[in-house]
Design a protein around this motif. Structure first.
Motif, PDB file in Angstrom:
ATOM      1  N   GLY A  60       0.760  -1.135  -0.018  1.00  0.00           N
ATOM      2  CA  GLY A  60      -0.035   0.139  -0.077  1.00  0.00           C
ATOM      3  C   GLY A  60       0.768   1.268   0.010  1.00  0.00           C
ATOM      4  N   PHE A  61       2.012   1.248  -0.319  1.00  0.00           N
ATOM      5  CA  PHE A  61       3.029   2.329  -0.451  1.00  0.00           C
ATOM      6  C   PHE A  61       2.841   3.273  -1.687  1.00  0.00           C
ATOM      7  N   ILE A  62       2.552   2.569  -2.581  1.00  0.00           N
ATOM      8  CA  ILE A  62       2.235   3.226  -4.153  1.00  0.00           C
ATOM      9  C   ILE A  62       0.814   2.697  -4.621  1.00  0.00           C
ATOM     10  N   LYS A  63       0.277   3.662  -5.524  1.00  0.00           N
ATOM     11  CA  LYS A  63      -1.018   3.255  -6.104  1.00  0.00           C
ATOM     12  C   LYS A  63      -0.817   2.060  -7.042  1.00  0.00           C
ATOM     13  N   SER A  64       0.129   2.288  -8.046  1.00  0.00           N
ATOM     14  CA  SER A  64       0.250   1.260  -9.123  1.00  0.00           C
ATOM     15  C   SER A  64       1.620   1.564  -9.499  1.00  0.00           C
ATOM     16  N   TYR A  65       1.948   0.491 -10.547  1.00  0.00           N
ATOM     17  CA  TYR A  65       3.127   0.614 -11.710  1.00  0.00           C
ATOM     18  C   TYR A  65       2.816  -0.053 -12.774  1.00  0.00           C
ATOM     19  N   GLU A  66       3.291   0.376 -14.011  1.00  0.00           N
ATOM     20  CA  GLU A  66       3.244  -0.205 -15.330  1.00  0.00           C
ATOM     21  C   GLU A  66       4.373  -0.092 -15.902  1.00  0.00           C
ATOM     22  N   VAL A  67       4.765  -1.146 -16.961  1.00  0.00           N
ATOM     23  CA  VAL A  67       5.729  -1.222 -17.600  1.00  0.00           C
ATOM     24  C   VAL A  67       5.209  -0.575 -19.268  1.00  0.00           C
ATOM     25  N   ILE A  68       6.091   0.294 -19.701  1.00  0.00           N
ATOM     26  CA  ILE A  68       5.888   0.951 -20.723  1.00  0.00           C
ATOM     27  C   ILE A  68       7.002   0.383 -21.794  1.00  0.00           C
ATOM     28  N   PRO A  69       6.560  -0.417 -22.900  1.00  0.00           N
ATOM     29  CA  PRO A  69       7.655  -0.661 -23.823  1.00  0.00           C
ATOM     30  C   PRO A  69       8.034   0.508 -24.676  1.00  0.00           C
ATOM     31  N   ASP A  70       9.504   0.447 -24.763  1.00  0.00           N
ATOM     32  CA  ASP A  70      10.217   1.521 -25.384  1.00  0.00           C
ATOM     33  C   ASP A  70      11.418   1.140 -25.869  1.00  0.00           C
TER      34      ASP A  70
END
Length: 136
Positions: A44-54
């Protein structure tokens, strides 16, 4: 750009983004960073994370979490980040020596032979490992 300490870089970017009151931040992708962020999201320390292809390297977008402060000010959920094991001085703990952060209010993240996990999970399994960081 080559980063010699990816965990230290992740923690510094999180700390700086929260002090600047940002909603999100982006950083270079790595497996260890994804595992640490998975734990931070589960706790519960961060809302979310996502990997962005680059190209040439993927990026991770982290959405920060804030609580209600006084007035218009938002209070960061993460009040402290501390890197324990550094490239120049590795810190290991056995299953009986696993740290407790702020009497259980914080989280100690460690890497073990079974992957990255919290000290509470490692204590339950009965294994030790390298203590990466304290988050509280």
């Amino acid at each position: 750009m080559v980063i010699s300490d990816p965990i230290g870089d992740l923690l510094t970017r999180l700390r700086n983004a929260q002090k600047a009151n940002h909603d999100a931040l982006e950083l270079p992708d790595s497996k260890i960073k994804r595992e640490v962020l998975r734990i931070l999201q589960a706790e519960g320390f961060i809302k979310s994370y996502e990997v962005i292809p680059d190209a040439p390297q993927n990026r991770i977008k982290v959405t920060l979490r804030y609580g209600q402060g006084q007035g218009q000010r938002r209070e960061p959920v993460i009040t402290g980040l501390k890197r324990i094991s550094k490239p120049g001085l590795r810190v290991y703990a056995s299953a009986t020596e696993l740290p407790v952060v702020l009497r259980g209010l914080g989280v100690a993240i460690l890497t073990t032979s079974r992957g990255v996990m919290t000290a509470k999970q490692a204590r339950r399994i009965g294994i030790g490992g390298e203590v990466l960081a304290y988050i509280y």
